[in-house]
Design a protein around this motif. Structure first.
Motif, PDB file in Angstrom:
ATOM      1  N   UNK A  94      71.310  37.865 -21.191  1.00  0.00           N
ATOM      2  CA  UNK A  94      72.100  37.381 -22.321  1.00  0.00           C
ATOM      3  C   UNK A  94      72.443  38.543 -23.257  1.00  0.00           C
ATOM      4  N   UNK A  95      71.420  39.346 -23.532  1.00  0.00           N
ATOM      5  CA  UNK A  95      71.612  40.478 -24.436  1.00  0.00           C
ATOM      6  C   UNK A  95      72.665  41.444 -23.871  1.00  0.00           C
ATOM      7  N   UNK A  96      72.591  41.674 -22.593  1.00  0.00           N
ATOM      8  CA  UNK A  96      73.535  42.620 -21.981  1.00  0.00           C
ATOM      9  C   UNK A  96      74.962  42.078 -21.931  1.00  0.00           C
ATOM     10  N   UNK A  97      75.081  40.814 -21.556  1.00  0.00           N
ATOM     11  CA  UNK A  97      76.437  40.269 -21.455  1.00  0.00           C
ATOM     12  C   UNK A  97      77.071  40.107 -22.834  1.00  0.00           C
ATOM     13  N   UNK A  98      76.237  40.001 -23.874  1.00  0.00           N
ATOM     14  CA  UNK A  98      76.779  39.906 -25.236  1.00  0.00           C
ATOM     15  C   UNK A  98      77.193  41.267 -25.788  1.00  0.00           C
ATOM     16  N   UNK A  99      76.766  42.317 -25.111  1.00  0.00           N
ATOM     17  CA  UNK A  99      77.048  43.662 -25.604  1.00  0.00           C
ATOM     18  C   UNK A  99      78.414  44.127 -25.083  1.00  0.00           C
ATOM     19  N   UNK A 100      79.379  44.188 -25.997  1.00  0.00           N
ATOM     20  CA  UNK A 100      80.750  44.511 -25.595  1.00  0.00           C
ATOM     21  C   UNK A 100      80.837  45.894 -24.952  1.00  0.00           C
ATOM     22  N   UNK A 101      79.974  46.798 -25.386  1.00  0.00           N
ATOM     23  CA  UNK A 101      80.037  48.164 -24.881  1.00  0.00           C
ATOM     24  C   UNK A 101      79.729  48.256 -23.390  1.00  0.00           C
ATOM     25  N   UNK A 102      79.043  47.251 -22.883  1.00  0.00           N
ATOM     26  CA  UNK A 102      78.681  47.294 -21.458  1.00  0.00           C
ATOM     27  C   UNK A 102      79.810  46.793 -20.551  1.00  0.00           C
ATOM     28  N   UNK A 103      80.895  46.324 -21.155  1.00  0.00           N
ATOM     29  CA  UNK A 103      82.046  45.850 -20.382  1.00  0.00           C
ATOM     30  C   UNK A 103      81.633  44.913 -19.265  1.00  0.00           C
TER      31      UNK A 103
END
Ligand SMILES: [Zn+2]
Length: 265
Positions: free
Chosen positions: A70-79
């Protein structure tokens, strides 16, 4: 049938020759770009004893807890490609749900000595495994390694030691061989320092020099007073020298090395 565009391109052998060279150059540029500018992810996957079992031909993946996903998919920088859980493979059930996180290819930083060291330690396994998988990232790593090894210009003694390491020879055999060939005696500690620090650092430096050389604009290069080579003004090419106006020695490191050897150093 009217001639196609391709027919016209290939209608004379000189033109064909030129095109071939343009293609080779393009491939080389692509190669440099790939080599230098791919993003660096962690190198956790390439440590013994897993290396033999690691799938070098496919994307890497690992299982992460749902919260982390969840944390990763919410992070826009990770595209993130998709924020829909249905697009991901999952295992387990809440609250122990895990999501499969795929990393597009393994990345490798040639300028990081710890990466180089890990590759040296796994070279034999990787070579055995990748020997016939020519079009893979793992195989390219082996080719890159050979290239940077040459560029590192190791002394005959260091190159011999590296070769022994790549072949997974025992320390005892290596130290005996060293004495027989070069009449030099090292102990285990010295040898492991050479393997852990010195050789990986030299290869990482060769990679850094290579990149810097390609990146530095011609008018920012500094001429070596000894051999005339135009090289970047950097400690990778010139030794620090406080008495010089620009802070670097007037002769390149390679020339200084040769002068040292000529003086019997
Ligand atoms: Zn020089």
């Amino acid at each position: 049938m009217p001639p196609s565009e391709t027919d016209e391109l290939f209608d004379n052998s000189y033109r064909l020759y030129q095109l071939k060279h343009i293609l080779i150059d393009l491939r080389r540029h692509q190669y440099y770009l790939k080599d230098f500018y791919k993003p660096v992810i962690t190198f956790n996957n390439i440590t013994p004893p897993h290396a033999q079992y690691y799938d070098w031909t496919a994307d890497a993946f690992y299982w992460i807890p749902y919260d982390e996903w969840k944390r990763r998919t919410d992070n826009a920088l990770l595209h993130t490609i998709s924020r829909n859980l249905k697009d991901y493979e999952t295992r387990g059930t809440p609250p122990n749900l895990e999501v499969k996180w795929v990393v597009r290819r393994h990345t490798f930083n040639w300028e990081d000595p710890t990466h180089v060291r890990a590759l040296i330690n796994n070279y034999e396994a990787l070579k055995n495994y990748m020997g016939d998988k020519l079009n893979t990232y793992g195989y390219t790593l082996l080719l890159d390694f050979d290239r940077y090894r040459k560029m590192a210009n190791l002394s005959p003694v260091r190159d011999y030691l590296l070769q022994q390491k790549l072949l997974n020879e025992s320390y005892t055999d290596t130290l005996n061989g060293l004495e027989a060939r070069f009449n030099i005696r090292y102990n285990d500690n010295h040898l492991s320092t050479i393997y852990a620090k010195e050789i990986p650092q030299k290869i990482a430096n060769a990679a850094a020099r290579h990149r810097l050389l390609l990146e530095t604009p011609p008018d920012e290069l500094k001429k070596c007073h000894h051999c005339g080579a135009m090289l970047p003004r950097s400690n990778l090419f010139y030794a620090f020298n406080r008495s010089r106006r620009d802070g670097f020695s007037s002769s390149c490191k390679e020339c200084e090395r040769k002068m040292r050897i000529a003086r019997g150093g």
